[in-house]
Design an enzyme around this catalytic site. Structure first.
Site, PDB file in Angstrom:
ATOM      1  N   GLY A 118       0.980  -1.274   0.031  1.00 29.35           N
ATOM      2  CA  GLY A 118       0.028   0.109  -0.173  1.00 29.35           C
ATOM      3  C   GLY A 118       0.811   1.310  -0.012  1.00 29.35           C
ATOM      4  O   GLY A 118       2.249   1.231   0.044  1.00 29.35           O
ATOM      5  N   HIS A 176     -18.814  -6.720 -34.483  1.00 23.69           N
ATOM      6  CA  HIS A 176     -18.321  -7.991 -34.395  1.00 23.69           C
ATOM      7  C   HIS A 176     -17.110  -8.407 -35.296  1.00 23.69           C
ATOM      8  O   HIS A 176     -17.154  -7.603 -36.345  1.00 23.69           O
ATOM      9  CB  HIS A 176     -19.240  -9.042 -34.599  1.00 23.69           C
ATOM     10  CG  HIS A 176     -18.976 -10.354 -34.940  1.00 23.69           C
ATOM     11  ND1 HIS A 176     -18.710 -11.290 -33.877  1.00 23.69           N
ATOM     12  CD2 HIS A 176     -18.654 -11.282 -36.135  1.00 23.69           C
ATOM     13  CE1 HIS A 176     -18.239 -12.546 -34.350  1.00 23.69           C
ATOM     14  NE2 HIS A 176     -18.180 -12.643 -35.621  1.00 23.69           N
TER      15      HIS A 176
HETATM   16  P1  NAD Z   1      -2.750  -2.346  -2.386  1.00 25.09           P
HETATM   17  O1  NAD Z   1      -3.666  -1.867  -1.549  1.00 25.09           O
HETATM   18  O2  NAD Z   1      -3.146  -2.440  -3.946  1.00 25.09           O
HETATM   19  O3  NAD Z   1      -2.201  -3.921  -1.956  1.00 25.09           O
HETATM   20  C1  NAD Z   1      -1.221  -4.077  -1.017  1.00 25.09           C
HETATM   21  C2  NAD Z   1      -1.527  -5.534  -0.671  1.00 25.09           C
HETATM   22  O4  NAD Z   1      -0.830  -5.750   0.368  1.00 25.09           O
HETATM   23  C3  NAD Z   1      -2.834  -5.999  -0.327  1.00 25.09           C
HETATM   24  O5  NAD Z   1      -3.320  -7.038  -0.739  1.00 25.09           O
HETATM   25  C4  NAD Z   1      -2.859  -6.009   1.465  1.00 25.09           C
HETATM   26  O6  NAD Z   1      -3.747  -7.049   1.782  1.00 25.09           O
HETATM   27  C5  NAD Z   1      -1.183  -6.654   1.368  1.00 25.09           C
HETATM   28  N1  NAD Z   1      -0.632  -6.383   2.590  1.00 25.09           N
HETATM   29  C6  NAD Z   1      -0.744  -5.401   3.325  1.00 25.09           C
HETATM   30  N2  NAD Z   1       0.035  -5.749   4.607  1.00 25.09           N
HETATM   31  C7  NAD Z   1       0.694  -6.551   4.336  1.00 25.09           C
HETATM   32  C8  NAD Z   1       1.663  -7.379   5.261  1.00 25.09           C
HETATM   33  N3  NAD Z   1       2.248  -7.029   6.394  1.00 25.09           N
HETATM   34  N4  NAD Z   1       2.189  -8.531   4.643  1.00 25.09           N
HETATM   35  C9  NAD Z   1       1.627  -9.061   3.500  1.00 25.09           C
HETATM   36  N5  NAD Z   1       0.834  -8.432   2.681  1.00 25.09           N
HETATM   37  C10 NAD Z   1       0.127  -7.141   3.208  1.00 25.09           C
HETATM   38  O7  NAD Z   1      -1.460  -1.552  -2.575  1.00 25.09           O
HETATM   39  P2  NAD Z   1      -0.272  -1.330  -3.745  1.00 25.09           P
HETATM   40  O8  NAD Z   1      -0.175  -2.851  -4.414  1.00 25.09           O
HETATM   41  O9  NAD Z   1       1.182  -1.309  -2.621  1.00 25.09           O
HETATM   42  O10 NAD Z   1      -0.469  -0.241  -4.549  1.00 25.09           O
HETATM   43  C11 NAD Z   1      -0.518   0.903  -3.778  1.00 25.09           C
HETATM   44  C12 NAD Z   1      -1.765   1.878  -4.513  1.00 25.09           C
HETATM   45  O11 NAD Z   1      -1.234   2.254  -5.711  1.00 25.09           O
HETATM   46  C13 NAD Z   1      -2.762   1.259  -4.610  1.00 25.09           C
HETATM   47  O12 NAD Z   1      -3.907   1.855  -3.899  1.00 25.09           O
HETATM   48  C14 NAD Z   1      -3.287   1.424  -5.977  1.00 25.09           C
HETATM   49  O13 NAD Z   1      -4.610   1.862  -6.267  1.00 25.09           O
HETATM   50  C15 NAD Z   1      -2.224   2.315  -6.573  1.00 25.09           C
HETATM   51  N6  NAD Z   1      -2.041   1.575  -7.909  1.00 25.09           N
HETATM   52  C16 NAD Z   1      -2.648   1.384  -9.066  1.00 25.09           C
HETATM   53  C17 NAD Z   1      -2.418   0.776 -10.010  1.00 25.09           C
HETATM   54  C18 NAD Z   1      -3.601   0.550 -11.144  1.00 25.09           C
HETATM   55  O14 NAD Z   1      -4.465   1.461 -11.267  1.00 25.09           O
HETATM   56  N7  NAD Z   1      -3.278  -0.360 -12.092  1.00 25.09           N
HETATM   57  C19 NAD Z   1      -1.048   0.152 -10.118  1.00 25.09           C
HETATM   58  C20 NAD Z   1      -0.352   0.194  -9.182  1.00 25.09           C
HETATM   59  C21 NAD Z   1      -0.528   0.965  -7.964  1.00 25.09           C
END
Ligand code: NAD
Ligand code: FAD
Length: 466
Positions: A271, A444
């Protein structure tokens, strides 16, 4: 200098807000601490990650599907340096485009760290050179976010890295450990899995992409397993050590046993957190909540009249297009208009292959609300277009109100889902029923026929091609 509006931060929230303010006749300035404009998204986020995703997908196709298409080539090899160089050129062209847009709209750009002296006076501190102060009527804070960290995982930016370093690797990892099975982990993991890495995902919850409709995570897990991912769910990371050429990540499995994961690199992607360092918010009394997000009201205004905040630094999805909508919203609000954002209809996309996209309520949310709903689903393996391109994994799932047939959510995993979700957004914005969409002509053969078929399936179960 005296401005009507000053925007702090030039990511998709900030630069869009600045352009819209200028379009509305407001004298506008933008302050950016980095030497290039465009924020996380253009420099170290959306754009570079998509450039590497495209390059690595070409490589995977050359390796795995060309032969079946009747294209004979020598076994392709990866030139990672060239991939990263091309990615850099894509980023440069994009950030140059923002410079052009600032000039075109007569927006004054200040390079340096912006901070409050008072509600109408901002200080700009460049990395070198003189500090400046400017006067401004209103302020839009668009300072974005940075990667969240875990106390037990010391990021050294060498082998224990964040997404930023993962976009500039000098070698393809052999064994890549991902902490977090969210969007960043799965996208960057896909890049390196396609280039040959074995990828281990350590995820705290019981699924990948936990905030999306559960059916999507399940299908994506199946597909990614085929390209070299292994998933470890319900695992709690307790430590990580870089011992030179190797990283060891310790995690507790669901039974409480501590397991050692060994790899050459580990990406921490759990995150992102709002970024408000050095803004001196306390000088004006702007408040942040317990998670560090700037507190705003329904009009995205802080408790201090005339100071607004948008994008990753406030509540809600951390997405570029959400930040952009908010940029436009605040500019129009300042200009006296009455804009509106439908937060329920901000789509979420994961740029794996197949792509994953969703908008509206998930099935889990409808169940929790006790809403009467029906489901229509259509698999890509029954699509002629998908057969032609050999993209047979995935499906489109439409959730509609059981009584009125109004579409409540659309969730898809499949080829070009990132682009296809736009149809669902339009349909839901105009409150279409599943039958409405099923009676509209879809060219299509296209992947979008799967959306029509899923709507037909939701409308009295009458899909035609399955
Ligand atoms: P995310 O919130 O998408 O995913 C983080 C994941 O880490 C979750 O599945 C969570 O359960 C897990 N997690 C949390 N703490 C943990 C721990 N201690 N141990 C193991 N797993 C744990 O966050 P991200 O992937 O870091 O992305 C950050 C932000 O950037 C997101 O909010 C996303 O929306 C944005 N982003 C968007 C896109 C896109 O739109 N395609 C692409 C990349 C990033
Ligand atoms: P940011 O883009 O973070 O911009 C904030 C800017 O403010 C930065 O340039 C920063 O330097 C500047 N700043 C901060 N403080 C100050 C200060 N005091 N003075 C001056 N300047 C300051 N989202 C999507 O929608 N689609 C994607 O495909 C996608 N892919 C991503 C991939 C990765 C690897 C990452 C990390 C993120 C991705 N995101 C994606 C998320 C997206 O990048 C963010 O949601 C988006 O950039 C938020 O925009 P923003 O304008 O709020 O902030």
């Amino acid at each position: 200098m005296q401005y009507d509006v000053t925007v702090i931060g030039s990511g998709p929230g900030g630069y869009v807000a600045a352009i819209r303010c200028a379009q509305l006749g407001l004298k506008t300035a933008i302050i950016e601490k980095y030497s290039t404009l465009g924020g996380t998204c253009l420099n170290v986020g959306c754009i570079p990650s998509k450039a590497l995703l495209d390059s690595s997908e070409h490589f995977a196709n050359a390796l795995h599907t060309f032969k079946e298409h009747g294209i004979e080539i020598n076994v392709p090899t990866v030139n990672l340096g060239q991939m990263i160089k091309r990615k850099g050129e894509v980023v440069k062209a994009s950030v140059d485009g923002i410079n052009y847009l600032m000039r075109k709209n007569k927006i004054d750009v200040y390079q340096g760290m912006g901070s409050f002296i008072d509600k109408n006076t901002l200080k700009i501190t460049p990395e070198s050179g003189e500090e400046k102060t400017i006067q401004t009527g209103k302020v839009i804070i668009a300072t974005g976010s940075k990667p969240s960290t875990l106390p037990s995982v010391p990021v050294d930016k060498k082998r224990i890295i964040t997404s930023t370093e993962a976009l500039n690797m000098t070698e393809v990892p052999k064994n890549l450990i991902l902490i977090g099975g969210g969007v960043i982990g799965l996208e960057l993991g896909s890049v390196y899995a396609r280039l040959g890495a074995k990828v281990s995902v350590i995820e705290y919850t019981d699924t990948i992409i936990p905030t999306m409709d559960r059916a999507l995570g399940k299908e994506l897990q199946k597909v990614l397993t085929k390209i070299g991912f292994t998933f470890y769910f319900n695992h709690k990371v307790t430590g990580a050590v870089n011992s030179g050429n190797e990283v060891t990540v310790k995690a507790e499995d669901p039974s409480g046993n501590v397991i050692d994961f060994k790899g050459d690199y580990c990406i921490l992607a759990v995150g992102r957190k709002p970024y408000t360092d050095k803004l001196d918010l306390d000088k004006v009394g702007v408040k942040v909540d317990e998670r560090g997000k700037i507190v705003v009201n329904d009009h995205l205004e802080t408790a201090i009249p005339g100071i607004y905040a948008i994008g990753d630094v406030i509540k809600g999805a951390m997405l570029a297009h959400k930040a952009e909508e908010e940029g436009t919203y605040v500019a129009e609000t300042i200009a006296g208009q009455k804009p509106h954002i439908n937060y329920k209809l901000i789509p979420g996309v994961v740029y794996t292959w197949p792509e994953v996209a969703g908008v509206g309520s998930t099935e889990e949310e409808l169940k929790a609300e006790g809403k009467a709903y029906k489901v229509g689903s259509f698999p890509f393996k029954a699509s002629g277009r998908a057969r032609a391109s050999m993209d047979l994994d995935g499906f489109v799932k439409v959730l509609a109100d059981k009584n009125t047939d109004e579409i409540l959510g659309v969730h898809m995993i499949g080829p070009r889902a990132a682009d296809m979700i736009a149809e669902a957004v339009v349909a839901m914005e105009f409150r279409a029923s599943a039958e409405d969409i099923s009676r509209m002509s879809h060219a299509h053969p296209t992947y979008t026929e799967a959306m029509k078929e899923a709507c037909l399936a939701a409308t009295e179960n009458r899909a035609l091609h399955i």
